[in-house]
Enzyme design. Structure first.
Site, mmCIF file in Angstrom:
data_model
loop_
_atom_site.group_PDB
_atom_site.id
_atom_site.type_symbol
_atom_site.label_atom_id
_atom_site.label_comp_id
_atom_site.label_asym_id
_atom_site.label_seq_id
_atom_site.Cartn_x
_atom_site.Cartn_y
_atom_site.Cartn_z
ATOM 1 N N CYS A 3 21.505 24.242 42.241
ATOM 2 C CA CYS A 3 22.952 24.548 42.267
ATOM 3 C C CYS A 3 23.629 24.113 43.565
ATOM 4 O O CYS A 3 24.861 24.126 43.647
ATOM 5 C CB CYS A 3 23.164 26.041 42.050
ATOM 6 S SG CYS A 3 22.212 26.689 40.666
ATOM 7 N N HIS B 212 29.711 28.026 44.239
ATOM 8 C CA HIS B 212 28.908 27.796 43.043
ATOM 9 C C HIS B 212 29.222 28.920 42.056
ATOM 10 O O HIS B 212 29.191 30.104 42.406
ATOM 11 C CB HIS B 212 27.426 27.781 43.411
ATOM 12 C CG HIS B 212 26.530 27.907 42.224
ATOM 13 N ND1 HIS B 212 26.707 27.164 41.085
ATOM 14 C CD2 HIS B 212 25.461 28.724 41.989
ATOM 15 C CE1 HIS B 212 25.796 27.509 40.200
ATOM 16 N NE2 HIS B 212 25.029 28.443 40.723
ATOM 17 N N ASN C 155 27.284 29.353 34.197
ATOM 18 C CA ASN C 155 26.695 28.727 35.379
ATOM 19 C C ASN C 155 26.176 27.341 34.988
ATOM 20 O O ASN C 155 25.250 27.230 34.191
ATOM 21 C CB ASN C 155 25.549 29.631 35.860
ATOM 22 C CG ASN C 155 24.820 29.082 37.074
ATOM 23 O OD1 ASN C 155 24.959 27.923 37.425
ATOM 24 N ND2 ASN C 155 24.024 29.933 37.696
HETATM 25 N N1 ACO Z 1 22.634 41.689 27.044
HETATM 26 C C1 ACO Z 1 22.451 43.012 26.957
HETATM 27 N N2 ACO Z 1 21.575 43.680 27.746
HETATM 28 C C2 ACO Z 1 20.884 42.975 28.651
HETATM 29 C C3 ACO Z 1 21.016 41.567 28.770
HETATM 30 C C4 ACO Z 1 21.945 40.922 27.924
HETATM 31 N N3 ACO Z 1 22.171 39.599 27.968
HETATM 32 N N4 ACO Z 1 20.186 41.134 29.747
HETATM 33 C C5 ACO Z 1 19.551 42.213 30.234
HETATM 34 N N5 ACO Z 1 19.968 43.320 29.572
HETATM 35 C C6 ACO Z 1 19.548 44.708 29.766
HETATM 36 C C7 ACO Z 1 18.165 44.814 30.340
HETATM 37 O O1 ACO Z 1 17.190 44.746 29.326
HETATM 38 C C8 ACO Z 1 18.209 46.166 31.005
HETATM 39 O O2 ACO Z 1 18.050 47.159 30.015
HETATM 40 P P1 ACO Z 1 17.216 48.502 30.340
HETATM 41 O O3 ACO Z 1 17.946 49.183 31.452
HETATM 42 O O4 ACO Z 1 17.272 49.227 29.037
HETATM 43 O O5 ACO Z 1 15.859 48.043 30.745
HETATM 44 C C9 ACO Z 1 19.628 46.260 31.526
HETATM 45 O O6 ACO Z 1 20.395 45.304 30.758
HETATM 46 C C10 ACO Z 1 19.752 45.935 32.996
HETATM 47 O O7 ACO Z 1 19.032 44.745 33.256
HETATM 48 P P2 ACO Z 1 18.980 44.107 34.679
HETATM 49 O O8 ACO Z 1 18.185 42.859 34.659
HETATM 50 O O9 ACO Z 1 18.590 45.175 35.671
HETATM 51 O O10 ACO Z 1 20.497 43.738 34.854
HETATM 52 P P3 ACO Z 1 21.318 43.571 36.173
HETATM 53 O O11 ACO Z 1 22.329 44.629 36.233
HETATM 54 O O12 ACO Z 1 20.465 43.320 37.357
HETATM 55 O O13 ACO Z 1 22.079 42.220 35.845
HETATM 56 C C11 ACO Z 1 22.008 39.881 36.325
HETATM 57 C C12 ACO Z 1 21.355 41.026 35.582
HETATM 58 C C13 ACO Z 1 23.417 39.701 35.799
HETATM 59 C C14 ACO Z 1 21.228 38.595 36.094
HETATM 60 C C15 ACO Z 1 22.010 40.270 37.824
HETATM 61 O O14 ACO Z 1 20.723 40.522 38.274
HETATM 62 C C16 ACO Z 1 22.623 39.227 38.668
HETATM 63 O O15 ACO Z 1 23.817 39.124 38.747
HETATM 64 N N6 ACO Z 1 21.792 38.426 39.361
HETATM 65 C C17 ACO Z 1 22.262 37.320 40.152
HETATM 66 C C18 ACO Z 1 21.587 36.167 39.690
HETATM 67 C C19 ACO Z 1 22.468 35.148 39.066
HETATM 68 O O16 ACO Z 1 23.639 35.276 38.815
HETATM 69 N N7 ACO Z 1 21.834 34.076 38.827
HETATM 70 C C20 ACO Z 1 22.481 32.973 38.260
HETATM 71 C C21 ACO Z 1 21.566 31.831 38.328
HETATM 72 S S1 ACO Z 1 20.916 31.574 39.855
HETATM 73 C C22 ACO Z 1 21.913 30.595 40.660
HETATM 74 O O17 ACO Z 1 22.721 29.940 40.116
HETATM 75 C C23 ACO Z 1 21.738 30.605 42.098
#
Ligand code: ACO
Length: 348
Positions: free
Chosen positions: A114, A275, A305
């Site tokens: 990215c 990004h 993304n």
């Molecule tokens: N739809 C519905 N529920 C979902 C989904 C989905 N697509 N994905 C995960 N869940 C559920 C999980 O199963 C979990 O359920 P549980 O509590 O019953 O176990 C719950 O949602 C929470 O899951 P987490 O993985 O803890 O979700 P989090 O709040 O951390 O959000 C996310 C995930 C959005 C990816 C977050 O970690 C984040 O913003 N990370 C930053 C990374 C990023 O944006 N990367 C992009 C690519 S990297 C880059 O470009 C540099």
């Protein structure tokens, strides 16, 4: 050292647009979950005959048209991508051929995920100022950020696949004595945070020959279960929370770095183009720095993304909306797999 300026921008996105609710036919998810955690509402994905190479070539054509230059004026082609269609040749060589850019010039790909577009601008700045590249009659560089992340997504796995989209955008860049340019790039290897193997890298059965292991003559003649394991190996995997912590840290530090290099504060800069990974990453830093939302251009709502394509796609959208008026000054910040990150300061 001279600066560089972007004199043209163009974009090309796949025709197929999937809204968050459209993903419900593949996985248990909801518009509410995706929108509230990421800010994403839709993404464009390559289907049927559409290929990343064709998108990249189309973006290149549009950028040349926007710059008002002929393909004959391009003296360097760089593609920033981590999802190239071919292992060889590079996407840059394919685009040079398809977009009708005469040969005899350097053309190559870079993979900084990215952060690729910022890395590419730094490379162009250095190469063009070194004077060893680009003859006077071919004084423009073509920099493309293009990705087909959908190739690496497991659509039965909801936590990663909802985040990404496909697309390409291109910039025409040339040396400028008037426009200032500053840049900083960095990396710190961390394969656990965000990765996808070359498909089958570990699982392809090896042949023993004279005590040494070699790749099988026909690595695809494998059982069905092994074939699906090979596929899974190529899917993108991410430690979401680790990437979140990394992203907010480097986004803030690159804004500091660009303020120091350019002598312009984030309060005075016209726009910060990050990004487009996740609106929560950008909001976190924006609130920490007490900066207004209008300063951060965002289009991830429409594209998700798109990795190396996301910054040029944002710049191309800004151009289409008439936001890149002469005199506009921008900080760009990229961060991604590697881990890599980087910032740059651009004047229009
Ligand atoms: N739809 C519905 N529920 C979902 C989904 C989905 N697509 N994905 C995960 N869940 C559920 C999980 O199963 C979990 O359920 P549980 O509590 O019953 O176990 C719950 O949602 C929470 O899951 P987490 O993985 O803890 O979700 P989090 O709040 O951390 O959000 C996310 C995930 C959005 C990816 C977050 O970690 C984040 O913003 N990370 C930053 C990374 C990023 O944006 N990367 C992009 C690519 S990297 C880059 O470009 C540099």
């Amino acid at each position: 050292m001279n600066g560089i300026e972007i004199i043209g921008l163009g974009k090309a996105v796949p025709k197929t647009r999937l809204k968050n609710d459209d993903l419900r036919q593949y996985m248990d998810t909801s518009d509410e979950w995706i929108r509230s955690r990421t800010g994403i509402e839709a993404r464009h994905l390559c289907t049927g005959e559409e290929s990343l190479t064709d998108l990249a070539a189309e973006a290149a054509r549009r950028a040349m048209e926007n710059a008002g230059i002929a393909p004959e004026e391009i003296g360097l082609v760089i593609c920033a991508t981590c999802t190239t269609d071919y292992m060889v040749p590079s996407m840059a060589c394919a685009v040079q051929e398809i977009a009708g850019i005469p040969g005899g010039i350097p053309a190559f790909d870079i993979n900084a995920a990215c952060s690729g577009f910022v890395y590419g601008l730094q490379l162009i700045h250095s190469l063009m100022n070194a004077g060893s590249i680009c003859r006077p009659e071919r004084s423009c560089a073509l920099l493309i950020g293009g990705e087909q992340l959908s190739k690496m997504l497991d659509f039965s796995e909801r936590s990663v696949s909802v985040l990404f989209g496909d697309g390409a955008a291109a910039a025409i860049v040339r040396v400028s004595a008037e426009k200032r340019f500053f840049c900083h790039t960095a990396a710190e290897g961390d394969r656990g945070a965000l990765y996808a193997h070359t498909v089958g890298r570990n699982q392809i059965p090896m042949l023993e020959f004279e005590g040494k292991k070699t790749v099988s003559e026909n690595p695809l003649r494998v059982s069905e279960s092994l074939a699906s394991e090979i596929m899974r190996d190529g899917y993108l995997k991410m430690d979401g929370q680790k990437v979140f912590r990394f992203a907010v840290h480097v986004l803030a530090s690159e804004i500091d770095e660009m303020e120091a290099q350019s002598g312009i504060s984030a309060e005075d800069i016209d726009y910060i183009v990050c990004h487009q990974a996740n609106c929560r990453i950008i909001d976190y830093v924006r609130k920490q720095r007490k900066l207004p939302a209008e300063k951060f251009f965002m289009n991830l709502r429409e594209y998700g993304n798109t990795s190396g394509a996301s910054i040029p796609l944002a710049l191309a959208d800004m151009k289409d909306r008439g936001m890149l008026k002469p005199g506009i000054r921008i900080f760009c910040v990229g961060f991604g797999a590697g881990l890599t990150w980087g910032g740059c300061y651009l004047e229009f």
